[in-house]
Design an enzyme around this catalytic site. Structure first.
Site, PDB file in Angstrom:
ATOM      1  N   CYS A  68      17.107  -3.142 -30.669  1.00 31.02           N
ATOM      2  CA  CYS A  68      16.329  -3.005 -29.337  1.00 31.02           C
ATOM      3  C   CYS A  68      14.983  -3.078 -29.503  1.00 31.02           C
ATOM      4  O   CYS A  68      14.403  -3.642 -28.630  1.00 31.02           O
ATOM      5  CB  CYS A  68      16.522  -1.644 -28.912  1.00 31.02           C
ATOM      6  SG  CYS A  68      15.964  -1.119 -27.285  1.00 31.02           S
ATOM      7  N   CYS A 116      15.905  -5.324 -26.432  1.00 30.48           N
ATOM      8  CA  CYS A 116      15.531  -4.726 -25.189  1.00 30.48           C
ATOM      9  C   CYS A 116      13.952  -4.852 -24.953  1.00 30.48           C
ATOM     10  O   CYS A 116      13.644  -5.448 -23.832  1.00 30.48           O
ATOM     11  CB  CYS A 116      15.790  -3.208 -24.901  1.00 30.48           C
ATOM     12  SG  CYS A 116      17.409  -2.563 -25.799  1.00 30.48           S
ATOM     13  N   LYS A 175      12.384  -8.657 -25.093  1.00 26.74           N
ATOM     14  CA  LYS A 175      13.298  -9.427 -23.970  1.00 26.74           C
ATOM     15  C   LYS A 175      12.490  -9.095 -22.506  1.00 26.74           C
ATOM     16  O   LYS A 175      12.347  -9.789 -21.812  1.00 26.74           O
ATOM     17  CB  LYS A 175      14.887  -9.151 -24.019  1.00 26.74           C
ATOM     18  CG  LYS A 175      15.411  -9.661 -22.821  1.00 26.74           C
ATOM     19  CD  LYS A 175      16.422  -8.512 -22.159  1.00 26.74           C
ATOM     20  CE  LYS A 175      16.156  -7.208 -21.984  1.00 26.74           C
ATOM     21  NZ  LYS A 175      17.531  -6.448 -21.992  1.00 26.74           N
ATOM     22  N   TYR A 232       8.449   4.367 -35.182  1.00 24.69           N
ATOM     23  CA  TYR A 232       9.397   5.093 -35.743  1.00 24.69           C
ATOM     24  C   TYR A 232       9.423   5.449 -37.350  1.00 24.69           C
ATOM     25  O   TYR A 232       9.791   6.731 -37.512  1.00 24.69           O
ATOM     26  CB  TYR A 232      10.624   4.001 -35.700  1.00 24.69           C
ATOM     27  CG  TYR A 232      11.375   3.835 -34.392  1.00 24.69           C
ATOM     28  CD1 TYR A 232      12.504   4.498 -34.150  1.00 24.69           C
ATOM     29  CD2 TYR A 232      10.885   3.281 -33.529  1.00 24.69           C
ATOM     30  CE1 TYR A 232      13.245   4.562 -33.042  1.00 24.69           C
ATOM     31  CE2 TYR A 232      11.358   3.000 -32.144  1.00 24.69           C
ATOM     32  CZ  TYR A 232      12.559   3.571 -31.993  1.00 24.69           C
ATOM     33  OH  TYR A 232      13.017   3.447 -30.720  1.00 24.69           O
ATOM     34  N   TYR A 239      25.537 -10.072 -20.081  1.00 21.93           N
ATOM     35  CA  TYR A 239      24.298  -9.823 -19.780  1.00 21.93           C
ATOM     36  C   TYR A 239      23.025 -10.277 -20.654  1.00 21.93           C
ATOM     37  O   TYR A 239      22.015 -10.881 -19.945  1.00 21.93           O
ATOM     38  CB  TYR A 239      24.037  -8.119 -19.788  1.00 21.93           C
ATOM     39  CG  TYR A 239      23.969  -7.589 -20.899  1.00 21.93           C
ATOM     40  CD1 TYR A 239      22.701  -7.296 -21.714  1.00 21.93           C
ATOM     41  CD2 TYR A 239      24.868  -7.114 -21.707  1.00 21.93           C
ATOM     42  CE1 TYR A 239      22.510  -6.646 -22.842  1.00 21.93           C
ATOM     43  CE2 TYR A 239      24.833  -6.501 -22.818  1.00 21.93           C
ATOM     44  CZ  TYR A 239      23.427  -6.156 -23.459  1.00 21.93           C
ATOM     45  OH  TYR A 239      23.528  -5.657 -24.656  1.00 21.93           O
ATOM     46  N   LEU A 291      22.773 -14.064 -19.425  1.00 22.29           N
ATOM     47  CA  LEU A 291      22.166 -14.211 -18.054  1.00 22.29           C
ATOM     48  C   LEU A 291      20.869 -13.745 -18.075  1.00 22.29           C
ATOM     49  O   LEU A 291      19.949 -14.240 -17.158  1.00 22.29           O
ATOM     50  CB  LEU A 291      22.789 -13.435 -17.124  1.00 22.29           C
ATOM     51  CG  LEU A 291      24.312 -13.593 -16.900  1.00 22.29           C
ATOM     52  CD1 LEU A 291      25.107 -12.954 -15.681  1.00 22.29           C
ATOM     53  CD2 LEU A 291      24.555 -15.153 -16.786  1.00 22.29           C
ATOM     54  N   GLU A 292      20.247 -12.676 -18.707  1.00 23.35           N
ATOM     55  CA  GLU A 292      18.728 -12.353 -18.917  1.00 23.35           C
ATOM     56  C   GLU A 292      18.262 -13.431 -19.587  1.00 23.35           C
ATOM     57  O   GLU A 292      17.026 -13.833 -19.012  1.00 23.35           O
ATOM     58  CB  GLU A 292      18.608 -11.151 -19.690  1.00 23.35           C
ATOM     59  CG  GLU A 292      19.177  -9.920 -19.023  1.00 23.35           C
ATOM     60  CD  GLU A 292      19.306  -8.595 -19.930  1.00 23.35           C
ATOM     61  OE1 GLU A 292      19.048  -7.587 -19.370  1.00 23.35           O
ATOM     62  OE2 GLU A 292      19.329  -8.799 -21.086  1.00 23.35           O
ATOM     63  N   THR A 346      21.252   1.436 -26.173  1.00 19.71           N
ATOM     64  CA  THR A 346      20.357   1.755 -26.816  1.00 19.71           C
ATOM     65  C   THR A 346      20.316   3.620 -26.545  1.00 19.71           C
ATOM     66  O   THR A 346      20.375   4.362 -27.423  1.00 19.71           O
ATOM     67  CB  THR A 346      19.134   1.402 -26.871  1.00 19.71           C
ATOM     68  OG1 THR A 346      19.227   0.336 -27.384  1.00 19.71           O
ATOM     69  CG2 THR A 346      18.166   2.353 -27.673  1.00 19.71           C
ATOM     70  N   HIS A 405      10.570   5.313   3.517  1.00 22.28           N
ATOM     71  CA  HIS A 405      10.538   4.192   4.351  1.00 22.28           C
ATOM     72  C   HIS A 405       9.164   3.866   4.278  1.00 22.28           C
ATOM     73  O   HIS A 405       8.114   4.576   4.317  1.00 22.28           O
ATOM     74  CB  HIS A 405      10.954   4.583   5.739  1.00 22.28           C
ATOM     75  CG  HIS A 405      10.931   3.451   6.848  1.00 22.28           C
ATOM     76  ND1 HIS A 405      11.950   2.505   6.572  1.00 22.28           N
ATOM     77  CD2 HIS A 405      10.155   3.035   7.760  1.00 22.28           C
ATOM     78  CE1 HIS A 405      11.657   1.364   7.619  1.00 22.28           C
ATOM     79  NE2 HIS A 405      10.630   1.821   8.101  1.00 22.28           N
ATOM     80  N   GLU A 414      16.142   3.355   0.212  1.00 21.38           N
ATOM     81  CA  GLU A 414      16.432   4.067   1.572  1.00 21.38           C
ATOM     82  C   GLU A 414      17.922   3.712   1.945  1.00 21.38           C
ATOM     83  O   GLU A 414      18.601   4.384   2.459  1.00 21.38           O
ATOM     84  CB  GLU A 414      15.527   4.058   2.390  1.00 21.38           C
ATOM     85  CG  GLU A 414      15.385   2.653   3.435  1.00 21.38           C
ATOM     86  CD  GLU A 414      14.369   2.844   4.396  1.00 21.38           C
ATOM     87  OE1 GLU A 414      14.589   3.748   5.234  1.00 21.38           O
ATOM     88  OE2 GLU A 414      13.223   2.041   4.563  1.00 21.38           O
TER      89      GLU A 414
END
Length: 460
Positions: A42, A47, A50, A98, A176, A179-180, A310, A435, A440
């Protein structure tokens, strides 16, 4: 028996690090081994980098949109090297965090590969280490199709080491990641075509999400072709790649990305020496407490191939540490987990899709599609919003919420809380909308679009 550690975690990704930190905080003697990079997929090749590249692509779109709002902004050439340097610096910063978190928690860390010698013994680099309990958190890895010339193609990790933007790209896959990548590469200036063997993209997602995203990507100029397989990659004389397809079509491109799936990263761990069962495909089967068939050996995250997200791995690691060492037995729920796909436009979803919900009984469907305020001005193609609620007809509980459109990920985080708490359609109806926003619309859907899941007998 005396062991070197109470707990040894194999894998320094988000799930493994969280498990180690929390267990150490409860007083356990903990060690973690990571052979590649701290933070796992990730942070390093998933993640985080990306999404930074997705955001980079968005700036190009915004520059084009600005004229509609009176700004004289000229979209120039994109500097791939500058983006790569900024992205890599952020990844390096996060990865280092980390390591510091583990050190601060008193966890012993090893920059080494760990493999089983037996059920309580690991070979960690050139050391032999024993542990009372062991957790496998080695994640997953990208794969290529088994076709001639596959070595000429790239996997998802390779996006983050490319020296320059490939001008013409073929992407294989319909999930995914595929497509990403299609969206961000197209947004940065590449010509992109997506090929997938299934009729539709995003298997397992709500059908309206699948259709709307395909429509949006196509409208933006990304070519999508379903029902076709790649059969061969060949190197052309000019260095480009020739992609051969099952429908006898061919494409000459600068790069081919295999976004055709990931597999659990269990190969070579020596699990058989510990007696741990592994399913076909490499996943480690676990019970509800994430124990393997060997009671003191556990597996968490993508290596179990349950819900490969993740935050899910992190939640499971935390819960397992509390259970084993914190005197607080609990489990992280796999139900109603919100998630997002950072395409253009993005997708946000939580709970059941219409098709799955309808198999359980009658459901009311509320659906709306509209052009958001920004794009009534910009006229940019492919940016219409779709919002959908799947409601149990009997209880009126919200079973699923789905959105395709800008800010879908941010909006769905809040909606996810409501769905997780068991909110009903009446609860949504009583909530005052903010709004003017797209969000909404989720609390102003009043007209039922259709009913699904009604049996023939019930309809009579």
């Amino acid at each position: 028996m005396s062991y070197d550690f109470d707990l040894f975690v194999i894998g320094g990704g988000s799930g493994g690090v969280r498990m180690a930190r929390i267990a150490a905080g409860h007083g356990a003697r903990v060690a973690v081994a990571e052979e590649r990079f701290w933070g796992g997929t990730c942070v390093n090749v998933g993640c985080v980098p990306k999404k930074l590249m997705v955001q980079a692509a968005e700036y190009g779109h915004w520059a084009e949109d600005a004229a509609a709002f009176g700004w004289d902004i000229r979209k120039g050439a994109h500097d791939w090297a500058k983006l790569a340097a900024a992205r890599d610096a952020e990844v390096t910063r996060l990865s280092a965090i980390y390591g510091r978190l583990l050190q601060g928690a008193g966890v012993t860390s090893f920059d080494a590969r760990a493999t089983f010698e037996d059920a309580h013994t690991l070979r960690v680099g050139d050391q032999r280490i024993t542990a009372e309990r062991i957790v496998v958190a080695t994640g997953g890895r990208a794969t290529r199709l088994d076709i001639p010339g596959a070595e000429l193609g790239l996997i998802s990790d390779d996006l983050f080491t490319l020296p320059a933007l490939p001008k013409k790209v073929a992407i294989l896959g319909a999930g995914y990641i595929a497509l990403e990548f299609a969206g961000l590469l197209h947004g940065l200036g590449a010509e992109v075509e997506v090929f997938h063997r299934s009729p539709q993209v995003l298997r397992g997602f709500d059908n309206d999400v699948r259709l709307c995203l395909t429509e949006a990507m196509t409208a933006q100029g990304i070519r999508m072709e379903g029902g076709v397989n790649a059969t061969r990659l060949s190197r052309l004389d000019d260095g480009r790649i020739l992609l051969s397809l099952s429908n006898n079509g061919m494409r000459d491109v600068d790069a081919v990305f295999f976004c055709t799936g990931r597999v659990p990263n269990t190969e070579g761990l020596g699990l058989e020496r510990a007696g741990v069962k592994v399913a076909e495909g490499g996943a480690i089967p676990v019970d509800d407490d994430h124990a393997t068939n060997i009671p003191h050996i556990f597996a968490i995250g993508d290596v179990t191939d349950r819900l490969n997200l993740t935050p899910m791995a992190t939640a499971v690691g935390h819960a397992l540490a509390d259970t084993l060492y914190g005197g607080n037995p609990r489990r992280a729920s796999y139900e109603n987990v919100p998630t997002a796909i950072f395409t253009s436009p993005p997708v946000g979803t939580v709970g059941l899709g219409e098709e799955e919900a309808a198999r359980r009984g009658p459901v009311d469907i509320y659906l709306t599609r509209f052009t958001p305020m920004r794009h009534t001005i910009t006229k940019r193609e492919g940016m219409r919003v779709m919002m959908k609620l799947v409601v149990c007809q009997e209880s009126q509980r919200i079973l699923g919420a789905h959105m395709v459109g800008e800010d879908a990920a941010e909006i769905m985080q809040g909606i996810g809380i409501a769905v997780r708490m068991g909110a009903t359609k009446a609860d949504f109806d009583r909530t005052i909308g903010i709004h003017p926003t797209a969000a909404e619309e989720f609390v102003t859907l009043r007209t039922r679009t259709r009913v699904a899941g009604v049996t023939a007998d019930a309809a009579e």
